[in-house]
Write a protein that holds these residues in place. Structure first.
Motif, short mmCIF file in Angstrom:
data_model
loop_
_atom_site.label_atom_id
_atom_site.label_comp_id
_atom_site.label_asym_id
_atom_site.label_seq_id
_atom_site.Cartn_x
_atom_site.Cartn_y
_atom_site.Cartn_z
N LEU A 259 0.83 -1.21 0.00
CA LEU A 259 0.00 0.00 0.00
C LEU A 259 0.86 1.26 0.00
O LEU A 259 0.54 2.24 -0.68
CB LEU A 259 -0.95 -0.01 1.20
N LEU A 260 1.95 1.25 0.75
CA LEU A 260 2.85 2.41 0.79
C LEU A 260 3.48 2.65 -0.58
O LEU A 260 3.59 3.80 -1.03
CB LEU A 260 3.94 2.21 1.84
N LEU A 261 3.86 1.58 -1.26
CA LEU A 261 4.42 1.74 -2.61
C LEU A 261 3.40 2.39 -3.54
O LEU A 261 3.77 3.23 -4.37
CB LEU A 261 4.84 0.37 -3.17
N GLY A 262 2.14 2.02 -3.41
CA GLY A 262 1.10 2.66 -4.21
C GLY A 262 0.90 4.11 -3.83
O GLY A 262 0.75 4.97 -4.70
N LEU A 263 0.92 4.39 -2.55
CA LEU A 263 0.69 5.74 -2.07
C LEU A 263 1.76 6.71 -2.55
O LEU A 263 1.46 7.87 -2.88
CB LEU A 263 0.62 5.76 -0.54
N ILE A 264 3.00 6.26 -2.63
CA ILE A 264 4.08 7.16 -3.05
C ILE A 264 4.21 7.29 -4.57
O ILE A 264 5.15 7.91 -5.05
CB ILE A 264 5.44 6.76 -2.43
N TRP B 246 1.16 3.23 -7.67
CA TRP B 246 -0.13 2.57 -7.90
C TRP B 246 -0.39 2.22 -9.36
O TRP B 246 -1.04 1.19 -9.61
CB TRP B 246 -1.28 3.40 -7.30
N PRO B 247 0.09 2.97 -10.36
CA PRO B 247 -0.14 2.49 -11.73
C PRO B 247 0.51 1.12 -11.98
O PRO B 247 -0.10 0.23 -12.57
CB PRO B 247 0.48 3.58 -12.61
N GLY B 248 1.73 0.94 -11.52
CA GLY B 248 2.39 -0.36 -11.65
C GLY B 248 1.70 -1.43 -10.83
O GLY B 248 1.63 -2.60 -11.24
N ALA B 249 1.18 -1.03 -9.68
CA ALA B 249 0.44 -1.98 -8.83
C ALA B 249 -0.82 -2.46 -9.54
O ALA B 249 -1.16 -3.64 -9.49
CB ALA B 249 0.10 -1.34 -7.49
N ILE B 250 -1.51 -1.55 -10.21
CA ILE B 250 -2.73 -1.94 -10.94
C ILE B 250 -2.38 -2.94 -12.05
O ILE B 250 -3.05 -3.96 -12.21
CB ILE B 250 -3.44 -0.71 -11.54
N VAL B 251 -1.33 -2.66 -12.80
CA VAL B 251 -0.92 -3.58 -13.87
C VAL B 251 -0.58 -4.94 -13.27
O VAL B 251 -1.01 -5.99 -13.77
CB VAL B 251 0.26 -3.00 -14.67
N ALA B 252 0.19 -4.95 -12.17
CA ALA B 252 0.57 -6.21 -11.53
C ALA B 252 -0.65 -6.94 -10.99
O ALA B 252 -0.76 -8.17 -11.14
CB ALA B 252 1.56 -5.93 -10.40
N GLN B 253 -1.58 -6.22 -10.37
CA GLN B 253 -2.79 -6.87 -9.86
C GLN B 253 -3.52 -7.59 -10.98
O GLN B 253 -3.99 -8.71 -10.80
CB GLN B 253 -3.71 -5.84 -9.20
N GLN B 254 -3.63 -6.94 -12.11
CA GLN B 254 -4.36 -7.55 -13.22
C GLN B 254 -3.58 -8.68 -13.88
O GLN B 254 -4.15 -9.73 -14.18
CB GLN B 254 -4.74 -6.48 -14.26
N LEU B 255 -2.29 -8.49 -14.12
CA LEU B 255 -1.51 -9.52 -14.80
C LEU B 255 -1.27 -10.75 -13.92
O LEU B 255 -1.30 -11.88 -14.41
CB LEU B 255 -0.17 -8.95 -15.27
#
Length: 144
Positions: free
Chosen positions: A88-93, A96-105
Motif C-alpha cells: 500500500l505504501l508503494l502505491g501511495l508514493i 499505484w499504476p504499476g500496482a494496478i498492472v501487476a494486480q491484473q496480470l
C-alpha cells in the motif's frame, strides 16, 4: 423476493477468516490507469508539469510491479510475504499504476475486499495530492 445476488463466502475451509469477494471488473482498473496517463500527459504538455513527476511515477510503478510479482510468487510457494502495508505504501508514493498492472496480470490482491478498499483510498489520496501540486505549482498559481 430480493433481486440481490448471493455473496460469495468470506472464508473458505482451507483459509478461514479471509475477506474474499468478487474482483472488480478489470476494465475499471485499466480505465483508471488510462485516465491517469492522459491526465499526467496533459499536465506535462499543457501546464508544464516538471519532468521528474512522470519519471517518479514510472520508477515507483516499476518497484511496485516487482513487489507484487515477488509477493505473488511467495504466496504460491508459501514463503515469506511482502506486507500489505508495504504494498500500500508503494502505491501511495506513486507506484499505484504499476500496482494496478501487476494486480491484473498476476491476479494478485484483486479479491481481498479490505485490501482493495484501502488500495483505492491510497490511489485517491495520491491523485488528489498530485492534482493539488499541478494546480499550485505546475498550473502557475505559484509558478515554481
Amino acid at each position: 423476493m430480493s433481486n440481490a445476488r448471493p455473496r460469495p463466502p468470506l472464508a473458505t475451509p482451507d483459509r478461514p477468516g479471509r475477506d474474499l469477494s468478487q474482483p472488480l471488473p478489470p476494465a475499471l482498473s485499466w480505465i483508471a490507469l488510462l485516465v491517469f496517463a492522459v491526465g499526467i500527459a496533459i499536465a506535462y504538455l499543457v501546464w508544464g508539469l516538471a519532468w521528474w513527476v512522470p519519471v517518479l511515477y514510472g520508477a515507483a510503478s516499476l518497484v511496485a510491479f516487482a513487489a507484487y510479482g515477488i509477493d505473488k510468487s511467495a504466496a504460491r510457494r508459501g514463503a515469506a510475504r511482502i506486507s500489505e502495508q508495504t504494498l500500500l505504501l508503494l502505491g501511495l508514493i506513486g507506484g499505484w499504476p504499476g500496482a494496478i498492472v501487476a494486480q491484473q496480470l498476476f491476479r494478485h490482491k484483486t479479491r481481498k475486499r479490505s485490501f482493495r478498499r484501502v488500495f483505492w483510498g491510497t490511489v485517491a489520496v495520491n491523485v488528489l495530492l498530485l492534482g493539488v501540486y499541478v494546480y499550485l505549482v505546475a498550473g502557475g498559481v505559484f509558478g515554481f
